[in-house]
Design an enzyme around this catalytic site. Sequence first.
Site, PDB file in Angstrom:
ATOM      1  N   ASP A 179     -33.004   1.303  84.966  1.00  0.00           N
ATOM      2  CA  ASP A 179     -32.324   0.910  85.898  1.00  0.00           C
ATOM      3  C   ASP A 179     -31.090   0.288  85.309  1.00  0.00           C
ATOM      4  O   ASP A 179     -30.886  -0.002  84.213  1.00  0.00           O
ATOM      5  CB  ASP A 179     -32.921  -0.270  86.590  1.00  0.00           C
ATOM      6  CG  ASP A 179     -34.060   0.212  87.657  1.00  0.00           C
ATOM      7  OD1 ASP A 179     -34.016   1.315  88.208  1.00  0.00           O
ATOM      8  OD2 ASP A 179     -35.088  -0.582  88.016  1.00  0.00           O
ATOM      9  N   TYR A 203     -43.046   0.514  77.049  1.00  0.00           N
ATOM     10  CA  TYR A 203     -41.777  -0.535  77.582  1.00  0.00           C
ATOM     11  C   TYR A 203     -41.954  -1.566  76.690  1.00  0.00           C
ATOM     12  O   TYR A 203     -43.307  -2.168  76.328  1.00  0.00           O
ATOM     13  CB  TYR A 203     -41.735  -0.555  78.904  1.00  0.00           C
ATOM     14  CG  TYR A 203     -40.981   0.458  79.478  1.00  0.00           C
ATOM     15  CD1 TYR A 203     -39.665   0.515  79.791  1.00  0.00           C
ATOM     16  CD2 TYR A 203     -41.800   1.234  80.237  1.00  0.00           C
ATOM     17  CE1 TYR A 203     -39.127   1.440  80.535  1.00  0.00           C
ATOM     18  CE2 TYR A 203     -41.241   2.358  80.952  1.00  0.00           C
ATOM     19  CZ  TYR A 203     -39.669   2.465  81.134  1.00  0.00           C
ATOM     20  OH  TYR A 203     -39.048   3.384  82.057  1.00  0.00           O
TER      21      TYR A 203
END
Lengths: 268, 268
Positions: A51, A115
Amino acid sequence: MKLLIRIAYLGTAYCGYQVQPNGVSIQQMLNRATEQLFGYPCDIVGCSRTDSGVHANSFCATVAQRGTDALVTEIPVERVPQALSAHLPPDICVYDAQWVPANFHARYDVIEKEYLYRIYNRRVMSPFEVNRAWYLPKELNEADVERMRSAAKQFLGTQDFTSYMAQGSKIVDPVRTVTRSELTKEGDLILYRIAADGFLYHMVRIIVGTLVEVALGRLDPSEIPEITKSRNRERAGLTAPACGLYLNRVFYSSQKINRQSFDKPSIP
Amino acid sequence: MKLLIRIAYLGTAYCGYQVQPNGVSIQQMLNRATEQLFGYPCDIVGCSRTDSGVHANSFCATVAQRGTDALVTEIPVERVPQALSAHLPPDICVYDAQWVPANFHARYDVIEKEYLYRIYNRRVMSPFEVNRAWYLPKELNEADVERMRSAAKQFLGTQDFTSYMAQGSKIVDPVRTVTRSELTKEGDLILYRIAADGFLYHMVRIIVGTLVEVALGRLDPSEIPEITKSRNRERAGLTAPACGLYLNRVFYSSQKINRQSFDKPSIP
């Protein structure tokens, strides 16, 4: 053969990885750099879609001549990272390149991704962490961090993560297998690492938002399994901001890629 | 009583600490923030003058009402860091504040300062280190780093540092006492820490430039004493760029300040 490149980027200035009608994307910068270096337009296939404002220590993408499964170049593969980086802005770099088979797919062949989420926990925000970590001014004590750690463990295993998926997402199967969900504290930073076979939209950021609710005493770690079972997004925490999120590692099957060269350390 | 504040800043966007006719300075931002918070113009006296692009993990400055030796405020001292930071841009923060006697001087009462210099040593530059470290693309091996370390030791002690002073400086006494001169490697970063009772203009950056000459094999560590003895700027290395330099620690006599509160960790 295609080229598999590993890149790192500071996502602050970009609308995300993927080309968008409005805003500059990482992919657009890669399209331009590869065309400039190799002399013809290329197809770039990324391992993921990050994003706007999200960073990457290790993002993987394949490069092939547009419309084909191959890249033809006389540039030795070991020179590609520096050569491509020279055509990229300073907030994006290519730090590794290797040849992969024509049937390799940068997204579909991913077996696991990891992540990292960074939280800066101090009463004032560090100038060095602006846009690179989520600023949490309420100073947490050891017990708060211990509760976060205990909550983090509840996300391990194969579970339906609907409660931690952005509303309106189109994903059909919300079951994912989380193999790592660990929290550590290093000075003023709280670092959360999560690895899974795949992630739902905003899943890491909603899990982090939920962990912070636990840290602030608004949720107890023991409530996590119920929240998960509810399959109700509204029971989980807020979505943590994009600026703290980093795509940290991407794993492919050792049958498809040369693991040894791939184990080169990522950035930073 | 005056207020002694400890600040951290990313110096990239500034013309340095001190107010300059052209460019925005850290001091200018502090002048504005203190006037906004305390309601009257203040005199800000800094511990040092950092150059354009140089950063600080721990810069010290005193605040008093303009033309006086005192600051009058009803804001509790423990609230000052957050309150002042709210009036500063995100690349500057105040993270500690304490009362000091009216005769305390932020610059003259310094007994020791420590600088950190960061070198990023990898074939491609990390997007996360742009403007925060000196990019050295030639990958150094352990022997190279060991030679830098050995060279670093030659700067310890009381010596005439004329060879490592920017030409045209007006300093009368070029003798300084270096109490720490250490080099460590952490992943792709080479970190150099130097502490002394004072520094000549560009001294740290010229020493770092000289250490890099040693790393690249252009100078031998054994040549450092001769270069120092020559009192000739031209025999030392180039001036390393400002972006890798951080004012890291400032020490005052324990008679003048409350050491305990001062030992709060700096940023980062």
